[in-house]
Design a protein around this motif. Sequence first.
Motif, PDB file in Angstrom:
ATOM      1  N   LEU B 101       8.033  47.863   7.753  1.00  0.00           N
ATOM      2  CA  LEU B 101       8.413  46.907   8.790  1.00  0.00           C
ATOM      3  C   LEU B 101       9.667  47.378   9.520  1.00  0.00           C
ATOM      4  O   LEU B 101      10.564  47.962   8.911  1.00  0.00           O
ATOM      5  N   THR B 102       9.724  47.082  10.823  1.00  0.00           N
ATOM      6  CA  THR B 102      10.931  47.408  11.588  1.00  0.00           C
ATOM      7  C   THR B 102      12.084  46.536  11.089  1.00  0.00           C
ATOM      8  O   THR B 102      11.875  45.576  10.341  1.00  0.00           O
ATOM      9  N   ALA B 103      13.291  46.880  11.536  1.00  0.00           N
ATOM     10  CA  ALA B 103      14.460  46.124  11.103  1.00  0.00           C
ATOM     11  C   ALA B 103      14.270  44.636  11.387  1.00  0.00           C
ATOM     12  O   ALA B 103      14.479  43.791  10.507  1.00  0.00           O
ATOM     13  N   VAL B 104      13.840  44.319  12.594  1.00  0.00           N
ATOM     14  CA  VAL B 104      13.725  42.898  12.947  1.00  0.00           C
ATOM     15  C   VAL B 104      12.625  42.223  12.128  1.00  0.00           C
ATOM     16  O   VAL B 104      12.770  41.070  11.707  1.00  0.00           O
ATOM     17  N   ASP B 105      11.554  42.938  11.847  1.00  0.00           N
ATOM     18  CA  ASP B 105      10.485  42.345  11.032  1.00  0.00           C
ATOM     19  C   ASP B 105      10.896  42.192   9.574  1.00  0.00           C
ATOM     20  O   ASP B 105      10.462  41.263   8.884  1.00  0.00           O
ATOM     21  N   ASN B 106      11.732  43.118   9.093  1.00  0.00           N
ATOM     22  CA  ASN B 106      12.291  42.959   7.755  1.00  0.00           C
ATOM     23  C   ASN B 106      13.033  41.632   7.627  1.00  0.00           C
ATOM     24  O   ASN B 106      12.953  40.958   6.614  1.00  0.00           O
ATOM     25  N   VAL B 107      13.757  41.293   8.705  1.00  0.00           N
ATOM     26  CA  VAL B 107      14.550  40.069   8.665  1.00  0.00           C
ATOM     27  C   VAL B 107      13.665  38.836   8.885  1.00  0.00           C
ATOM     28  O   VAL B 107      13.882  37.788   8.285  1.00  0.00           O
ATOM     29  N   SER B 108      12.642  38.984   9.731  1.00  0.00           N
ATOM     30  CA  SER B 108      11.894  37.780  10.114  1.00  0.00           C
ATOM     31  C   SER B 108      10.723  37.460   9.190  1.00  0.00           C
ATOM     32  O   SER B 108      10.227  36.334   9.187  1.00  0.00           O
ATOM     33  N   ILE B 109      10.293  38.407   8.369  1.00  0.00           N
ATOM     34  CA  ILE B 109       9.042  38.169   7.626  1.00  0.00           C
ATOM     35  C   ILE B 109       9.144  36.965   6.689  1.00  0.00           C
ATOM     36  O   ILE B 109       8.221  36.139   6.628  1.00  0.00           O
ATOM     37  N   ALA B 110      10.266  36.838   6.000  1.00  0.00           N
ATOM     38  CA  ALA B 110      10.383  35.693   5.086  1.00  0.00           C
ATOM     39  C   ALA B 110      10.551  34.389   5.865  1.00  0.00           C
ATOM     40  O   ALA B 110      10.107  33.330   5.418  1.00  0.00           O
ATOM     41  N   ARG B 123      11.704  35.482  15.265  1.00  0.00           N
ATOM     42  CA  ARG B 123      12.214  36.697  15.896  1.00  0.00           C
ATOM     43  C   ARG B 123      13.614  36.467  16.479  1.00  0.00           C
ATOM     44  O   ARG B 123      14.514  37.298  16.312  1.00  0.00           O
ATOM     45  N   ASP B 124      13.782  35.334  17.133  1.00  0.00           N
ATOM     46  CA  ASP B 124      15.095  35.021  17.714  1.00  0.00           C
ATOM     47  C   ASP B 124      16.152  34.913  16.626  1.00  0.00           C
ATOM     48  O   ASP B 124      17.258  35.425  16.761  1.00  0.00           O
ATOM     49  N   ARG B 125      15.782  34.237  15.554  1.00  0.00           N
ATOM     50  CA  ARG B 125      16.726  34.091  14.450  1.00  0.00           C
ATOM     51  C   ARG B 125      17.066  35.457  13.852  1.00  0.00           C
ATOM     52  O   ARG B 125      18.234  35.762  13.574  1.00  0.00           O
ATOM     53  N   ALA B 126      16.035  36.294  13.686  1.00  0.00           N
ATOM     54  CA  ALA B 126      16.251  37.627  13.124  1.00  0.00           C
ATOM     55  C   ALA B 126      17.158  38.449  14.036  1.00  0.00           C
ATOM     56  O   ALA B 126      18.062  39.151  13.554  1.00  0.00           O
ATOM     57  N   MET B 127      16.950  38.349  15.329  1.00  0.00           N
ATOM     58  CA  MET B 127      17.795  39.090  16.267  1.00  0.00           C
ATOM     59  C   MET B 127      19.244  38.612  16.172  1.00  0.00           C
ATOM     60  O   MET B 127      20.179  39.410  16.233  1.00  0.00           O
ATOM     61  N   ALA B 128      19.404  37.306  16.011  1.00  0.00           N
ATOM     62  CA  ALA B 128      20.766  36.760  15.889  1.00  0.00           C
ATOM     63  C   ALA B 128      21.445  37.323  14.640  1.00  0.00           C
ATOM     64  O   ALA B 128      22.623  37.695  14.677  1.00  0.00           O
ATOM     65  N   GLU B 129      20.694  37.388  13.537  1.00  0.00           N
ATOM     66  CA  GLU B 129      21.276  37.920  12.303  1.00  0.00           C
ATOM     67  C   GLU B 129      21.595  39.399  12.439  1.00  0.00           C
ATOM     68  O   GLU B 129      22.601  39.879  11.925  1.00  0.00           O
ATOM     69  N   LEU B 130      20.700  40.135  13.113  1.00  0.00           N
ATOM     70  CA  LEU B 130      20.959  41.569  13.295  1.00  0.00           C
ATOM     71  C   LEU B 130      22.197  41.785  14.149  1.00  0.00           C
ATOM     72  O   LEU B 130      22.980  42.706  13.905  1.00  0.00           O
ATOM     73  N   GLN B 152      21.691  48.938   4.709  1.00  0.00           N
ATOM     74  CA  GLN B 152      22.326  47.881   3.930  1.00  0.00           C
ATOM     75  C   GLN B 152      22.698  46.700   4.822  1.00  0.00           C
ATOM     76  O   GLN B 152      22.580  45.549   4.397  1.00  0.00           O
ATOM     77  N   ARG B 153      23.071  46.974   6.071  1.00  0.00           N
ATOM     78  CA  ARG B 153      23.395  45.862   6.962  1.00  0.00           C
ATOM     79  C   ARG B 153      22.137  45.077   7.316  1.00  0.00           C
ATOM     80  O   ARG B 153      22.175  43.847   7.427  1.00  0.00           O
ATOM     81  N   VAL B 154      21.008  45.778   7.474  1.00  0.00           N
ATOM     82  CA  VAL B 154      19.749  45.052   7.705  1.00  0.00           C
ATOM     83  C   VAL B 154      19.439  44.168   6.498  1.00  0.00           C
ATOM     84  O   VAL B 154      19.034  43.004   6.636  1.00  0.00           O
ATOM     85  N   SER B 155      19.663  44.698   5.303  1.00  0.00           N
ATOM     86  CA  SER B 155      19.322  43.902   4.117  1.00  0.00           C
ATOM     87  C   SER B 155      20.245  42.676   4.014  1.00  0.00           C
ATOM     88  O   SER B 155      19.829  41.619   3.545  1.00  0.00           O
ATOM     89  N   ILE B 156      21.475  42.822   4.486  1.00  0.00           N
ATOM     90  CA  ILE B 156      22.372  41.659   4.505  1.00  0.00           C
ATOM     91  C   ILE B 156      21.867  40.640   5.539  1.00  0.00           C
ATOM     92  O   ILE B 156      21.799  39.433   5.251  1.00  0.00           O
ATOM     93  N   ALA B 157      21.470  41.132   6.695  1.00  0.00           N
ATOM     94  CA  ALA B 157      20.930  40.230   7.722  1.00  0.00           C
ATOM     95  C   ALA B 157      19.690  39.501   7.200  1.00  0.00           C
ATOM     96  O   ALA B 157      19.494  38.306   7.432  1.00  0.00           O
ATOM     97  N   ARG B 158      18.856  40.235   6.470  1.00  0.00           N
ATOM     98  CA  ARG B 158      17.636  39.663   5.921  1.00  0.00           C
ATOM     99  C   ARG B 158      17.959  38.527   4.951  1.00  0.00           C
ATOM    100  O   ARG B 158      17.307  37.479   4.963  1.00  0.00           O
ATOM    101  N   ALA B 159      18.973  38.732   4.127  1.00  0.00           N
ATOM    102  CA  ALA B 159      19.356  37.674   3.187  1.00  0.00           C
ATOM    103  C   ALA B 159      19.994  36.499   3.927  1.00  0.00           C
ATOM    104  O   ALA B 159      19.700  35.335   3.630  1.00  0.00           O
ATOM    105  N   LEU B 160      20.842  36.791   4.900  1.00  0.00           N
ATOM    106  CA  LEU B 160      21.539  35.715   5.615  1.00  0.00           C
ATOM    107  C   LEU B 160      20.573  34.825   6.389  1.00  0.00           C
ATOM    108  O   LEU B 160      20.823  33.631   6.569  1.00  0.00           O
ATOM    109  N   ALA B 161      19.466  35.410   6.835  1.00  0.00           N
ATOM    110  CA  ALA B 161      18.517  34.643   7.640  1.00  0.00           C
ATOM    111  C   ALA B 161      17.953  33.449   6.873  1.00  0.00           C
ATOM    112  O   ALA B 161      17.513  32.467   7.473  1.00  0.00           O
TER     113      ALA B 161
END
Lengths: 222, 256
Positions: B101-110, B123-130, B152-161
């Motif tokens: 998955l792309t960075a944004v999809d990593n964040v938005s999938i959950a 997607r909007d929320r994921a972009m905000a976290e990124l 690692q920053r993507v993984s932090i964004a993913r958790a924060l979302a």
Amino acid sequence: MNETLTVLLDALPFVLQGAAVTVTAVVGAMFLGLFIGVPLAVGQVYGGRAVRFVCDTYVWFFRGVPILVLLFLFYFGLFNFIGLNLNAVAAATIVLGMTSGAYQSQIFRGSILSLPKGQLKAARALGMSDALAIRAIILPQALRLSIPGWSNEYSIILKDSALAFVLGASEIMARTHFVASRTYQHLPLYVSAAVLYFLLTWAGVAALRVLEKRVRIKGYVH
Amino acid sequence: MKTNDKTPLMRVQGLSVRLGGREILKSVSLDLYEGEMKVLIGPSGGGKSTLLQCMNYLILSDRGEIELEDRHVDPHNARELCGFRQQVGMIFQDFNLFDHLTAVDNVSIALRKVRGMGKTEARDRAMAELSRVGLSDKARLYPAELSGGQKQRVSIARALAMDPKVMLLDEPTSALDPELVSEVLTVIRSLAQNGMTMVMATHQMGFTRALADEVLFMQEGCIIEQGSPKELLAEGSGTRTLDFCSQILEVEGCTP
Ligand SMILES: Nc1ncnc2c1ncn2[C@@H]1O[C@H](COP(=O)(O)OP(=O)(O)O)[C@@H](O)[C@H]1O
Ligand SMILES: [Mg+2]
């Protein structure tokens, strides 16, 4: 020589119809094998003791019994016994598919096990259920990794499909045999059949290579 | 930052874990207050990762209790477990991004599959976290195209979302090349400054001194020292923590 050519040209449309039957059976068996193989692999990797036992038993049975035996066992035995009235092509497709499911499960299992363990942990940590994590995270990656193994499996099923001839399925082998036994042009006819199988193998493998490129993830080396 | 007058946000009591016939955690307890940052340090194999994973039920403890906002979770109840895990974010040493998955999809999938958000909203929320972790311009890239620090920053964004109440970070900079450490620490620092409640295993001593409310020194499955970084790391305090830290600093070639 001229006579040979005439026989070949006359037989061509007839045998090519057999190729359509072969391709239908093989593609059907590949997909049936996919639908059986994926749950088997998931069960083998993630299942509890009972699930693993069922999956292992299935795999061992279909890997341990020759396809020819399975074809007779199912077509003349089991399908009749349960009152299922299938034509030879459908029966062969099912038997090839069930067998392929056992082999495909081993391809998928290897792919699943080769993924980094942390992916499932990360998915769980986000609140995904195991079922969701497997569906959305594990399988999309494992299936991509399985394409090379899948193309190998395709070439094997394609060749195994010639055995359907013994059930009377009118595929390449059966039709070639039919013409050869009437015209006595055995050598050129079976050479043509061999070439036809070879071309089908090549085309299928090439198609799967295209698929592999299509779904490749950028920068991903595994 | 500490609000000791209240009840803890998360409470861990008497956690014990056996793995492979060995006792990995021996009755570990800690109280985590809202807005607090606790740092776990200690020798490798001391049980830091095990403790953090227990706090998210990624490893089930044999004994002990975990409470989040006074509520106890039955880890065998799938719904309760998934709900709990959404509130407790986890950052791993080796990122564990979803490679397909792309960075944004990593964040938005959950967000989509667990939270049930629509595609655009997620997607909007994921972009905000990124953008919060400074990666808006990398949203379309796959993990394999990112540097370790970016992963690692993507993984932090993913958790924060998931809007976690607590974040658990397991040596988030240990797998990084030295020059990439600071970009990740900067993100974690800003989380701390914004009041995120965190437990972090790390050997970054400067960071710990500046930001930790409490340091927990873990060895052989026990927390053997705990206190503010000032107390534990004071020159001449004679603590195990100080001893351990001067060793790692020596290896890294700088002075405490
Ligand atoms: N699944 C496991 N089975 C057996 N032993 C384990 C397992 N996971 C971790 N351990 C052991 O638990 C101990 C603590 O490990 P860990 O929590 O990773 O420590 P740390 O993060 O502080 O380095 C180590 O000795 C490790 O070998
Ligand atoms: Mg660790």
